[in-house]
Write an enzyme that holds these catalytic residues in place. Structure first.
Site, short mmCIF file in Angstrom:
data_model
loop_
_atom_site.label_atom_id
_atom_site.label_comp_id
_atom_site.label_asym_id
_atom_site.label_seq_id
_atom_site.Cartn_x
_atom_site.Cartn_y
_atom_site.Cartn_z
N GLN A 120 72.15 63.12 61.03
CA GLN A 120 71.46 63.97 61.36
C GLN A 120 70.55 63.29 62.70
O GLN A 120 70.45 64.13 63.55
CB GLN A 120 70.49 64.54 60.57
N HIS A 155 71.11 62.75 50.89
CA HIS A 155 72.51 63.44 51.02
C HIS A 155 73.24 62.88 49.86
O HIS A 155 73.25 61.65 49.54
CB HIS A 155 73.01 63.44 52.17
N CYS A 210 73.85 69.80 49.83
CA CYS A 210 74.44 68.41 49.14
C CYS A 210 73.23 67.63 49.11
O CYS A 210 73.02 66.33 49.31
CB CYS A 210 75.17 67.77 50.13
N ASP A 223 71.48 56.18 56.90
CA ASP A 223 72.49 57.48 57.04
C ASP A 223 72.30 58.15 58.55
O ASP A 223 70.94 59.07 58.31
CB ASP A 223 72.29 58.03 55.89
N LYS A 269 78.94 66.29 63.68
CA LYS A 269 77.62 66.87 63.91
C LYS A 269 77.23 66.23 65.37
O LYS A 269 76.04 66.63 65.54
CB LYS A 269 76.57 65.93 62.94
#
Ligand code: PMP
Length: 383
Positions: free
Chosen positions: A181, A105, A341, A178, A204
């Site tokens: 998600q 991202h 993104c 990261d 999220k």
């Protein structure tokens, strides 16, 4: 469970949870109480309401940290995953080379560029996973950081974290994940995974916007200088010399997002009560079902690996993803269309954009049926 989510009222087929998840009533109620009858500042007040709010705020830190298997004193509240990654990119003392991957991202690309790191890019396997064999060949003693998506927001690909950690550590680099998600879709235990930093956003994870978290090992956080100055992050201030509070407060300048933190804690509780292993199994079944339905058509290209965490990206022959998204919206189906993104990944896939359907714990087979009916209607319109 859908009844817990007022945002889904009216039978809306919401397939954009990877962008942001709908909020359960428990989170809304926690935020409403924190903003209303319980409201006061934290950390400074001498009156009871403020002391109680401070306890609630710090309890929320503990709940969020507990969700990823971390102690509370290693969890920094940030504005989101983006700020968490920026914090490390700017404040990590051994700035050098960072290894990223093609599927990152923008928020795991641009901070490293801005903060002056030398960026290397790991390629992907043919089915859209980060190619750790290539990473192994690329990593050198000059790399001080490896920063990778735990789960891709476009392809849903799941990183083999223990292997990535071993590869990073072998050359003396740290591994930042990261987890934006992943944290809402998989059980995460940062200690068992063996990573060094973990970044994620509350929104999220069925929590509020405007807040997220950075987890880092205590010894790493202790060695990092503050990156923003202000109230709450200091020990003693004079015009001659200022000393700083210990982590995590050292990285939390200013009045924090009190209400949002409490909502974040409520969200962590909510998903933990359901169980992330259960959520993962549920979403994996939906992914398998959707991929199977899409594969029956001869006008669809599927991206990403079969084993994906709740996210399916695809293209429809002769139809721009934006047109598909607009027609689906008329049918009450919300998907994402665009570059997500992740422009370097779009370049790699050779497309300007993809259509993306992403699931949440509340998604169900009727959402897939509505999506497939909308795709068929789009085909009739476009011929
Ligand atoms: N990384 C990934 C994989 C994401 O999906 C997102 C959000 N789309 C981000 C980082 C950035 O999160 P935020 O905008 O909440 O900071």
């Amino acid at each position: 469970m859908r009844a817990d989510f007022p945002g889904l009222a009216g039978g809306w087929h919401y397939l954009d949870s990877a962008a942001t998840a709908q909020k359960p009533q428990a989170v809304i109620d926690a935020c409403t109480a924190a903003l209303g009858r319980d409201y006061a500042t934290v950390h400074r007040g001498v009156y009871a309401r403020s002391a109680e709010m401070t306890l609630a705020f710090e309890a929320a830190r503990g709940k969020v940290a507990g969700l990823i298997g971390a102690p509370a004193n290693e969890l920094i509240f940030t504005r989101g995953a983006t700020e968490a990654i920026n914090l490390v990119a700017y404040s990590y003392p051994a700035k050098g080379r960072v290894l990223l991957s093609v599927l990152e991202h923008h928020s795991n690309i641009v901070p490293w560029q801005l903060a002056g790191w030398q960026v290397d890019v790991c390629p992907l396997t043919a089915d859209g996973r980060i190619d750790l064999d290539a990473a192994e060949a690329m990593l050198t003693a000059e790399h001080t950081m490896v920063s990778l998506a735990h789960v891709s927001n476009v392809l849903g690909s799941i990183l083999d974290v223990p292997r990535a950690a071993a590869l990073a550590h072998r050359v003396g680099a740290k591994l930042l994940l990261d987890g934006c998600q992943a944290v809402a879709r998989l059980p995460v235990d940062v200690v068992a995974l063996g990573c060094d930093f973990y970044a994620f956003s509350a929104h999220k994870l069925y929590g509020p916007t405007g807040i997220g978290a950075l987890w880092g090992r205590a010894e790493l956080l202790d060695a990092m200088p503050p990156w923003q100055g202000g109230g709450a992050m200091i020990d003693r201030v004079t015009f001659e010399r200022t000393t700083y509070a210990a982590a995590p407060q050292r990285f939390e300048a200013g009045t924090p997002a009190i209400v949002e933190a409490i909502g974040f804690g409520a969200a962590a509780n909510y998903v933990q009560a359901i169980g992330l292993a259960e959520i993962h199994v549920h979403e994996a079944a939906l992914v398998a079902q959707l991929r199977g339905e899409l594969r029956k058509r001869n006008d669809i290209t599927l991206f990403g690996p079969e084993e994906s965490a709740g996210i399916v990206s695809f293209a429809m022959d002769g139809v721009h993803p934006h047109d598909l998204g607009t027609i689906l919206d008329e049918e009450g189906v919300a998907i994402r269309a665009g570059h997500h993104c992740a422009q370097p990944l779009m370049d790699h896939l050779g497309v300007p954009a993809t259509a993306r359907a992403s699931f949440g714990l509340y998604s169900e087979a009727s959402d897939i049926a509505a999506l497939m009916a909308g795709i068929e209607r789009t085909r009739r319109i476009f011929g």
